[in-house]
Design a protein around this motif. Structure first.
Motif, PDB file in Angstrom:
ATOM      1  N   GLY A   1      -3.121   9.571 -35.942  1.00 52.63           N
ATOM      2  CA  GLY A   1      -4.005   9.032 -36.977  1.00 52.63           C
ATOM      3  C   GLY A   1      -5.369   8.632 -36.415  1.00 52.63           C
ATOM      4  N   LEU A   2      -6.325   8.548 -37.310  1.00 49.74           N
ATOM      5  CA  LEU A   2      -7.703   8.228 -36.892  1.00 49.74           C
ATOM      6  C   LEU A   2      -7.812   6.801 -36.385  1.00 49.74           C
ATOM      7  N   VAL A   3      -8.639   6.591 -35.380  1.00 47.71           N
ATOM      8  CA  VAL A   3      -9.067   5.234 -35.012  1.00 47.71           C
ATOM      9  C   VAL A   3     -10.590   5.249 -34.909  1.00 47.71           C
TER      10      VAL A   3
ATOM     11  N   VAL B   1      -1.534   5.326 -48.190  1.00 45.59           N
ATOM     12  CA  VAL B   1      -1.777   5.883 -49.529  1.00 45.59           C
ATOM     13  C   VAL B   1      -2.891   5.179 -50.292  1.00 45.59           C
ATOM     14  N   GLU B   2      -3.097   3.906 -49.988  1.00 41.71           N
ATOM     15  CA  GLU B   2      -4.104   3.142 -50.736  1.00 41.71           C
ATOM     16  C   GLU B   2      -5.470   3.830 -50.749  1.00 41.71           C
ATOM     17  N   ASP B   3      -5.767   4.561 -49.684  1.00 36.93           N
ATOM     18  CA  ASP B   3      -7.107   5.143 -49.601  1.00 36.93           C
ATOM     19  C   ASP B   3      -7.317   6.308 -50.551  1.00 36.93           C
ATOM     20  N   THR B   4      -6.218   6.857 -51.108  1.00 38.55           N
ATOM     21  CA  THR B   4      -6.338   8.087 -51.901  1.00 38.55           C
ATOM     22  C   THR B   4      -6.459   7.857 -53.402  1.00 38.55           C
TER      23      THR B   4
ATOM     24  N   LYS C   1      -2.110  -0.457 -35.129  1.00 45.36           N
ATOM     25  CA  LYS C   1      -2.752   0.265 -34.015  1.00 45.36           C
ATOM     26  C   LYS C   1      -3.665   1.374 -34.533  1.00 45.36           C
ATOM     27  N   LEU C   2      -3.460   1.758 -35.784  1.00 48.53           N
ATOM     28  CA  LEU C   2      -4.276   2.821 -36.407  1.00 48.53           C
ATOM     29  C   LEU C   2      -5.222   2.236 -37.455  1.00 48.53           C
ATOM     30  N   GLU C   3      -5.500   0.958 -37.327  1.00 50.84           N
ATOM     31  CA  GLU C   3      -6.404   0.247 -38.246  1.00 50.84           C
ATOM     32  C   GLU C   3      -5.870   0.155 -39.672  1.00 50.84           C
TER      33      GLU C   3
ATOM     34  N   GLU D   1     -10.775  14.914 -42.824  1.00 47.87           N
ATOM     35  CA  GLU D   1      -9.391  15.282 -42.494  1.00 47.87           C
ATOM     36  C   GLU D   1      -8.377  14.581 -43.391  1.00 47.87           C
ATOM     37  N   ARG D   2      -8.802  13.542 -44.141  1.00 47.24           N
ATOM     38  CA  ARG D   2      -7.863  12.847 -45.023  1.00 47.24           C
ATOM     39  C   ARG D   2      -7.896  13.390 -46.467  1.00 47.24           C
ATOM     40  N   ARG D   3      -8.850  14.250 -46.774  1.00 46.20           N
ATOM     41  CA  ARG D   3      -8.972  14.713 -48.177  1.00 46.20           C
ATOM     42  C   ARG D   3      -7.761  15.484 -48.673  1.00 46.20           C
TER      43      ARG D   3
ATOM     44  N   SER E   1     -18.381   3.146 -43.567  1.00 47.09           N
ATOM     45  CA  SER E   1     -18.576   4.500 -43.029  1.00 47.09           C
ATOM     46  C   SER E   1     -17.771   5.519 -43.832  1.00 47.09           C
ATOM     47  N   ARG E   2     -16.883   5.054 -44.709  1.00 47.40           N
ATOM     48  CA  ARG E   2     -16.051   5.949 -45.516  1.00 47.40           C
ATOM     49  C   ARG E   2     -16.502   6.043 -46.987  1.00 47.40           C
ATOM     50  N   THR E   3     -17.174   5.007 -47.453  1.00 47.88           N
ATOM     51  CA  THR E   3     -17.524   4.938 -48.878  1.00 47.88           C
ATOM     52  C   THR E   3     -19.036   4.910 -49.016  1.00 47.88           C
TER      53      THR E   3
ATOM     54  N   LEU F   1     -13.441  -1.125 -40.692  1.00 44.55           N
ATOM     55  CA  LEU F   1     -13.224   0.169 -41.336  1.00 44.55           C
ATOM     56  C   LEU F   1     -13.450   0.084 -42.840  1.00 44.55           C
ATOM     57  N   HIS F   2     -12.807  -0.896 -43.470  1.00 46.21           N
ATOM     58  CA  HIS F   2     -12.818  -0.992 -44.937  1.00 46.21           C
ATOM     59  C   HIS F   2     -13.083  -2.435 -45.375  1.00 46.21           C
ATOM     60  N   LEU F   3     -13.494  -2.574 -46.627  1.00 46.85           N
ATOM     61  CA  LEU F   3     -13.671  -3.928 -47.176  1.00 46.85           C
ATOM     62  C   LEU F   3     -12.404  -4.759 -47.001  1.00 46.85           C
TER      63      LEU F   3
ATOM     64  N   THR G   1      -2.103  -4.011 -46.888  1.00 49.46           N
ATOM     65  CA  THR G   1      -2.660  -3.538 -48.169  1.00 49.46           C
ATOM     66  C   THR G   1      -2.621  -2.022 -48.277  1.00 49.46           C
ATOM     67  N   CYS G   2      -2.859  -1.328 -47.147  1.00 48.16           N
ATOM     68  CA  CYS G   2      -3.155   0.104 -47.270  1.00 48.16           C
ATOM     69  C   CYS G   2      -1.922   0.981 -47.332  1.00 48.16           C
ATOM     70  N   LEU G   3      -0.731   0.393 -47.141  1.00 46.54           N
ATOM     71  CA  LEU G   3       0.495   1.196 -47.138  1.00 46.54           C
ATOM     72  C   LEU G   3       1.112   1.353 -48.528  1.00 46.54           C
TER      73      LEU G   3
ATOM     74  N   PRO H   1      -1.558  12.991 -40.426  1.00 48.29           N
ATOM     75  CA  PRO H   1      -1.069  11.780 -39.752  1.00 48.29           C
ATOM     76  C   PRO H   1      -1.352  10.483 -40.504  1.00 48.29           C
ATOM     77  N   ASP H   2      -2.453  10.415 -41.253  1.00 45.71           N
ATOM     78  CA  ASP H   2      -2.814   9.160 -41.923  1.00 45.71           C
ATOM     79  C   ASP H   2      -2.249   9.054 -43.343  1.00 45.71           C
ATOM     80  N   ALA H   3      -1.396  10.018 -43.732  1.00 41.16           N
ATOM     81  CA  ALA H   3      -0.907  10.066 -45.112  1.00 41.16           C
ATOM     82  C   ALA H   3      -0.156   8.810 -45.585  1.00 41.16           C
TER      83      ALA H   3
HETATM   84  N1  LIG Z   1      -7.006   1.008 -46.435  1.00 44.36           N
HETATM   85  C1  LIG Z   1      -6.849   0.995 -45.106  1.00 44.36           C
HETATM   86  O1  LIG Z   1      -7.054  -0.001 -44.449  1.00 44.36           O
HETATM   87  N2  LIG Z   1      -6.501   2.143 -44.544  1.00 44.36           N
HETATM   88  C2  LIG Z   1      -6.281   2.298 -43.173  1.00 44.36           C
HETATM   89  C3  LIG Z   1      -6.528   3.710 -42.773  1.00 44.36           C
HETATM   90  C4  LIG Z   1      -6.292   3.916 -41.331  1.00 44.36           C
HETATM   91  C5  LIG Z   1      -6.483   5.346 -40.888  1.00 44.36           C
HETATM   92  N3  LIG Z   1      -6.132   5.461 -39.502  1.00 44.36           N
HETATM   93  C6  LIG Z   1      -7.913   5.800 -41.079  1.00 44.36           C
HETATM   94  O2  LIG Z   1      -8.717   5.616 -40.169  1.00 44.36           O
HETATM   95  O3  LIG Z   1      -8.243   6.340 -42.120  1.00 44.36           O
END
Ligand SMILES: NC(=O)NCCC[C@H](N)C(=O)O
Length: 247
Positions: free
Chosen positions: A17-19, A65-68, A234-236, A85-87, A131-133, A159-161, A240-242, A60-62
């Motif tokens: 997964g991305l870091v 799910v919260e991000d999708t 470890k993957l940020e 790579e997450r699209r 950097s993502r939004t 990474l995120h709010l 919340t994001c799971l 790997p980051d699937a």
């Molecule tokens: N909403 C979140 O906090 N998502 C974490 C995403 C981690 C993933 N390794 C990423 O960099 O996209």
């Protein structure tokens, strides 16, 4: 409380997964799977029935799910994640939200939006400029949610709010004022203490890596459920994001 928790099991490539803002530490895929099962059980025990998106073992980051998808009432806004790579994660989430009977709409190019940047509280939707939004993604979200006030928020070094701030059940923000441009934050004792998932009533889900913040919140009368999600942290990732909780 009863509703649905949209989740996705981590696959064997989770360690890839991305870091972005943290140094890469080895991730144990087996442990990640066990931690994910315990995370889902905690949601289930609080009345959130798990619904799984199809496995996406090549992505790997699937499991994040919260991000999708951003769910607002019966509307599912499928995102266009900022990391290309997450699209490909989005299509399988679209299938699930449709099966659940939600109306789906999407963020379109050149907009980018990660669900981890979207913090909904009452009629206000705070969106991190990360950097993502991008601003186009935020403008598209605002147009899709005309009945909500969409407020862009500046971020620094996260990474995120929702890596920096979330909201307690009473609407109080808990987060790091050095990372996020929001007033009146309750400051957590640990970094992971900024990550709270309200489960209904006074119950919240938190990471086991924030025990002092959990104690602080119990003092405030909250019922804190703690889960160990070290492999995802470890993957940020954070609690919340799971998942995406859908009423
Ligand atoms: N909403 C979140 O906090 N998502 C974490 C995403 C981690 C993933 N390794 C990423 O960099 O996209």
């Amino acid at each position: 409380m009863s509703g649905i928790a949209l989740v996705r099991k981590p696959g064997p490539r989770i360690a890839d997964g991305l870091v972005t803002y943290v140094r890469r530490d080895p991730v144990d895929p087996e442990l990640a799977l066990r931690q994910h099962e315990a995370y889902v059980s905690a949601l289930d025990a609080a009345g959130w029935r798990p619904v799984y998106a199809d496995p996406a073992d090549d992505l790997p980051d699937a499991p994040f799910v919260e991000d999708t998808v951003v769910v607002c009432g019966r509307l599912a806004v499928l995102t266009r994640p900022g990391a290309p790579e997450r699209r490909p994660e989005v299509a399988s989430v679209e299938r699930v939200v449709r099966e659940l009977g939600l109306t789906s709409v999407r963020i379109a190019e050149p907009g980018t939006l990660d669900g981890g940047d979207v913090l909904q509280t009452g009629a206000t939707v705070y969106v991190g400029r990360s950097s993502r939004t991008n601003d186009e993604g935020i403008a598209q979200l605002a147009a899709l949610l005309p009945e909500r006030e969409v407020v862009p928020v500046g971020l620094d070094g996260v990474l995120h709010l929702k890596s920096a701030v979330t909201a307690l059940p009473d609407g109080t923000f808990i987060g790091d004022p050095s990372r996020v441009d929001l007033p009146g934050l309750l400051v957590p004792a640990e970094e992971a203490g900024a990550h709270v998932v309200p489960l209904g009533g006074g119950r919240v889900l938190m990471s086991a890596s924030a025990p002092a913040t959990a104690a602080m919140l119990r003092e405030r009368g909250l019922d804190v459920v703690a889960v160990d999600i070290s492999e995802f942290e470890k993957l940020e990732g954070c609690v919340t994001c799971l998942s995406v909780l859908i009423m």
